[in-house]
Design an enzyme around this catalytic site. Structure first.
Site, PDB file in Angstrom:
ATOM      1  CE  LYS A 164      -3.480   1.999   3.089  1.00  0.00           C
ATOM      2  NZ  LYS A 164      -4.479   1.599   4.091  1.00  0.00           N
ATOM      3  CG  ASP A 266     -12.189   3.351   8.326  1.00  0.00           C
ATOM      4  OD1 ASP A 266     -13.393   3.589   8.102  1.00  0.00           O
ATOM      5  OD2 ASP A 266     -11.302   3.514   7.467  1.00  0.00           O
TER       6      ASP A 266
HETATM    7  N1  ATP Z   1      -3.774  -7.027   1.505  1.00  0.00           N
HETATM    8  C1  ATP Z   1      -4.635  -6.812   0.514  1.00  0.00           C
HETATM    9  N2  ATP Z   1      -4.945  -7.790  -0.341  1.00  0.00           N
HETATM   10  C2  ATP Z   1      -5.832  -7.581  -1.342  1.00  0.00           C
HETATM   11  N3  ATP Z   1      -6.449  -6.406  -1.559  1.00  0.00           N
HETATM   12  C3  ATP Z   1      -6.170  -5.378  -0.752  1.00  0.00           C
HETATM   13  C4  ATP Z   1      -5.260  -5.521   0.327  1.00  0.00           C
HETATM   14  N4  ATP Z   1      -5.174  -4.343   0.969  1.00  0.00           N
HETATM   15  C5  ATP Z   1      -6.001  -3.508   0.324  1.00  0.00           C
HETATM   16  N5  ATP Z   1      -6.600  -4.107  -0.707  1.00  0.00           N
HETATM   17  C6  ATP Z   1      -7.569  -3.482  -1.638  1.00  0.00           C
HETATM   18  O1  ATP Z   1      -7.289  -2.088  -1.678  1.00  0.00           O
HETATM   19  C7  ATP Z   1      -8.409  -1.336  -1.199  1.00  0.00           C
HETATM   20  C8  ATP Z   1      -7.896  -0.127  -0.450  1.00  0.00           C
HETATM   21  O2  ATP Z   1      -7.083  -0.550   0.620  1.00  0.00           O
HETATM   22  P1  ATP Z   1      -7.146   0.167   2.042  1.00  0.00           P
HETATM   23  O3  ATP Z   1      -8.504   0.015   2.614  1.00  0.00           O
HETATM   24  O4  ATP Z   1      -6.038  -0.368   2.881  1.00  0.00           O
HETATM   25  O5  ATP Z   1      -6.864   1.682   1.584  1.00  0.00           O
HETATM   26  P2  ATP Z   1      -7.267   3.032   2.302  1.00  0.00           P
HETATM   27  O6  ATP Z   1      -6.861   4.111   1.379  1.00  0.00           O
HETATM   28  O7  ATP Z   1      -6.668   3.074   3.662  1.00  0.00           O
HETATM   29  O8  ATP Z   1      -8.854   2.934   2.404  1.00  0.00           O
HETATM   30  P3  ATP Z   1      -9.850   3.869   3.277  1.00  0.00           P
HETATM   31  O9  ATP Z   1     -10.493   4.787   2.317  1.00  0.00           O
HETATM   32  O10 ATP Z   1     -10.821   2.860   3.828  1.00  0.00           O
HETATM   33  O11 ATP Z   1      -9.032   4.520   4.349  1.00  0.00           O
HETATM   34  C9  ATP Z   1      -9.209  -2.312  -0.366  1.00  0.00           C
HETATM   35  O12 ATP Z   1     -10.562  -1.979  -0.258  1.00  0.00           O
HETATM   36  C10 ATP Z   1      -9.000  -3.618  -1.112  1.00  0.00           C
HETATM   37  O13 ATP Z   1      -9.877  -3.701  -2.216  1.00  0.00           O
HETATM   38 MG    MG Z   2      -9.770   1.092   3.518  1.00  0.00          MG
HETATM   39 MG    MG Z   3      -7.605   3.573   5.486  1.00  0.00          MG
END
Ligand code: ATP
Ligand code: MG
Ligand code: MG
Length: 626
Positions: A164, A266
């Site tokens: 990420k 969250d």
């Molecule tokens: N370990 C993983 N394996 C597979 N898909 C993943 C993984 N981590 C994240 N994703 C995909 O990426 C998307 C975004 O990841 P994540 O929720 O960590 O991001 P974020 O920017 O922190 O989201 P939010 O808006 O909820 O804060 C998830 O909804 C999922 O579809």
């Molecule tokens: Mg998320």
């Molecule tokens: Mg997040």
């Protein structure tokens, strides 16, 4: 008809012919009038279009991490929240990064601090980023409001992970600290069977990178995929047995968090991930909060020490507990969010973002038109989880001690054990088959050498990087990221997306050389690169099958480059596509088949060959040479 209504203490006399104006005014006055029995809660900041009541889940375009190739960016973006507003009180990005700062790599996790990658894998003297040197990017998995998540192959251990990367660079120390807190919290919560595995975290170029366990998909995408699958009828009765299983897994994850003094804040289906054995794992600790004292609530009702306002951010309003709007942060908020998530999954309903439906849920009244189809036990558990008062709402230990939950917990454990055992057996069989395939390849090798056929080869990472290293004059320094950063996130195949600015940069990069064929899909709005486009891009590009595809149902091509590759004719290209589809299940285990060959030689197909056909093809090719 004449209507008298009162808004902000002013009596309005209206001749109403249109019922919609009447209902609008009634809704407005119901919201604004102070003399209602229970004061409606203030709306969270994200509320722009409030859903007025409950509704069945709408069909959305299917997008799952297992089918990223078919996902277009708009479909993906429609599933996510709008980006967070820019933080106030910090200078514009252009001033912070006016002089492009060097991008030192800073390890943040214990694992990387204790054993950083050494030469030759990572060489700080090289211009490529840490990410680019240590990983191969295999595609975009998902995008949230904070980060983009990519599927990667680690060149250190040869395994697949999810990485990420924060979308925006840190704008000030506060934002950086908040971001880094996600990594710290995630690391301190691992390992646990229902918490997404944490591997490493580092900071580079003003962005946070978190390397974590790769999952198949998120719970949100999984349930949407199920409801859009052929034959599935949209009905009120969701999937209660699955809802119990989800509840058990997530209660177990929450117990782990709360015992360690954390609140997730969250929790929602988009932040829950599914492994291949259908085990749920809680992830995304971007808003997680370490509470002062184990389990002590934070805020006015807590132990007197209120968190700084900027330390706490608002989560998704659909799942938000009512007390969070008053600044009361406690583990109980997670129980409420879990209750809403289970209600959504069990009843197959669209959770309201605002309006009367949202208020109704926060008053503790469940939508009976949906919940009537559920068992009494599940209804009772949901009531306990969605109680508006903190003192009445069930805690995680209380829920776990309920006989009905204990019963489902046992069932769930047994089913996971069976799933995982079965999966291990399947993996064993697969590796045995691939070993046999390796033996066949070994027998093929001496024959190829004897007949002077070109050796099968995949361009090395070095040659790939060489091909994609631009002259310094063409380096781009836009605010959205340097060229180097886009190469970091260079799509490795047809099944992945690019960062929005990637395609036109790739196009300009390619046009630096002799080829000036524009990318047909190169506008930032449609950044997906089809294999056909890649084929026609440049003579220096070639597609190779790699044996490293993870998902057998999605064999990824890898975009590779080599100095002396010949253009690929359309016929073989079609054949490649066909063979890729027809044998996708086996492609992950198949050795690399296309070769780097001199110009006049026809390119061999990707079809599996036996010894005889390989011999015949090679000799006929050599015979045909001038
Ligand atoms: N370990 C993983 N394996 C597979 N898909 C993943 C993984 N981590 C994240 N994703 C995909 O990426 C998307 C975004 O990841 P994540 O929720 O960590 O991001 P974020 O920017 O922190 O989201 P939010 O808006 O909820 O804060 C998830 O909804 C999922 O579809
Ligand atoms: Mg998320
Ligand atoms: Mg997040």
């Amino acid at each position: 008809m004449s209507l008298v209504t009162r808004i902000w203490g002013v009596n309005l006399h209206l001749a109403v012919s249109d019922r919609s104006i009447y209902s609008f005014l009634r809704a407005m006055s119901a919201y604004l009038e102070p003399e209602v029995t229970t004061t409606p809660l203030p709306l969270p900041a994200h509320f722009s279009q409030a859903e007025q009541s409950f509704s069945l889940k709408k069909r959305r375009p299917l997008f799952s991490s297992c089918s990223t190739s078919s996902a277009s960016p708009p479909a993906l973006l429609s599933l996510t929240l709008p980006p967070r507003p820019p933080s106030k009180g910090c200078p514009p990005v252009s001033r912070v990064f006016s002089q492009r700062p060097p991008s030192p790599w800073t390890p943040l996790s214990r694992s990387l601090m204790e054993s950083p990658p050494s030469l030759p894998l990572y060489n700080p003297g090289r211009p490529q980023s840490f990410f680019n040197q240590c990983f191969t990017n295999l595609g975009l998995l998902g995008r949230g409001s904070f980060g983009e998540v990519y599927k990667v192959l680690s060149l250190r251990d040869g395994r697949h992970y999810a990485v990420k990367r924060s979308v925006q660079r840190f704008r000030g120390a506060g934002e950086r600290n908040r971001s880094l807190r996600e990594a710290r919290n995630h690391e301190s919560l691992c390992p646990h069977p229902h918490i997404l595995g944490f591997v490493a975290a580092w900071e580079e170029g003003g962005r946070l990178y978190i390397q974590m366990e790769l999952c198949c998909t998120s719970l949100q995408l999984h349930t949407e995929a199920q409801s859009t699958s052929p034959g599935h009828t949209l009905n009120i009765s969701g999937d209660e047995p699955a809802a119990w299983a989800y509840l058990c897994d997530l209660l177990s994850a929450l117990r782990h968090l709360h015992v360690r003094g954390f609140a997730h804040l969250d929790l929602k289906p988009a932040n829950v991930f599914l492994t291949r054995s259908s085990r749920l794992k809680l992830g995304d600790f971007g808003l997680a909060l370490k509470l002062q004292g184990k389990g002590a609530p934070v805020g006015p009702t807590g132990n007197g020490k209120t968190m700084e306002k900027e330390d706490v951010q608002e989560g998704d309003p659909r799942y938000m507990a009512p007390e969070l709007l008053k600044g009361e942060y406690s583990p109980a908020a997670d129980v409420f969010s879990l209750g809403v998530s289970i209600l959504e999954l069990a009843c197959n309903m669209e959770v309201p973002k605002g309006g009367e439906g949202w208020q109704q849920l926060r008053r503790g009244s469940l939508p009976s038109e949906f919940t009537n189809g559920l068992s009494v036990e599940l209804q009772t558990v949901l009531q306990m989880m969605l109680a508006p008062e903190l003192s009445v709402r069930a805690t995680v230990p209380e829920l776990l001690s309920l006989p009905v939950i204990r019963r489902h917990m046992w069932r769930r454990r047994i089913s996971l054990l069976l799933n995982e055992t079965l999966l291990t057996l399947v993996c064993l069989c697969q590796s045995m088959v691939s070993h046999c395939w390796g033996l066949v390849s070994c027998i093929n090798l001496p024959l190829r050498l004897y007949t002077k056929a070109p050796a099968l080869c995949t361009p090395t990472k070095e040659s790939w990087e060489k091909e994609f290293t631009l002259p310094p004059s063409t380096m781009m320094h836009s605010d959205s990221g340097s060229l180097e950063e886009d190469v970091v996130f260079l799509p490795s195949g047809m099944c992945l997306e690019h960062s929005p600015t990637f395609s036109h940069r790739l196009e300009s990069r390619l046009s630096v050389g002799s080829t000036s064929t524009p990318l047909p899909n190169s506008s930032p709005k449609s950044p997906q690169l089809s294999p056909a486009h890649i084929h026609t891009l440049s003579p220096s590009l070639n597609l190779t099958h790699t044996p490293s595809s993870i998902h057998s149902d999605r064999s990824c091509h890898t975009l590779t480059a080599s100095p002396n590759l010949s253009p690929i004719d359309t016929g073989s290209q079609q054949m490649d596509t066909h063979s890729q589809h027809s044998t996708s299940a086996n492609s992950a285990r198949r050795p690399v088949r296309n070769c780097v060959r001199p110009e006049p030689l026809p390119r061999p197909s990707f079809e599996p060959k036996n010894l005889l056909s390989l011999f015949e093809e090679t000799t006929s090719t050599l015979d045909g040479e001038p």
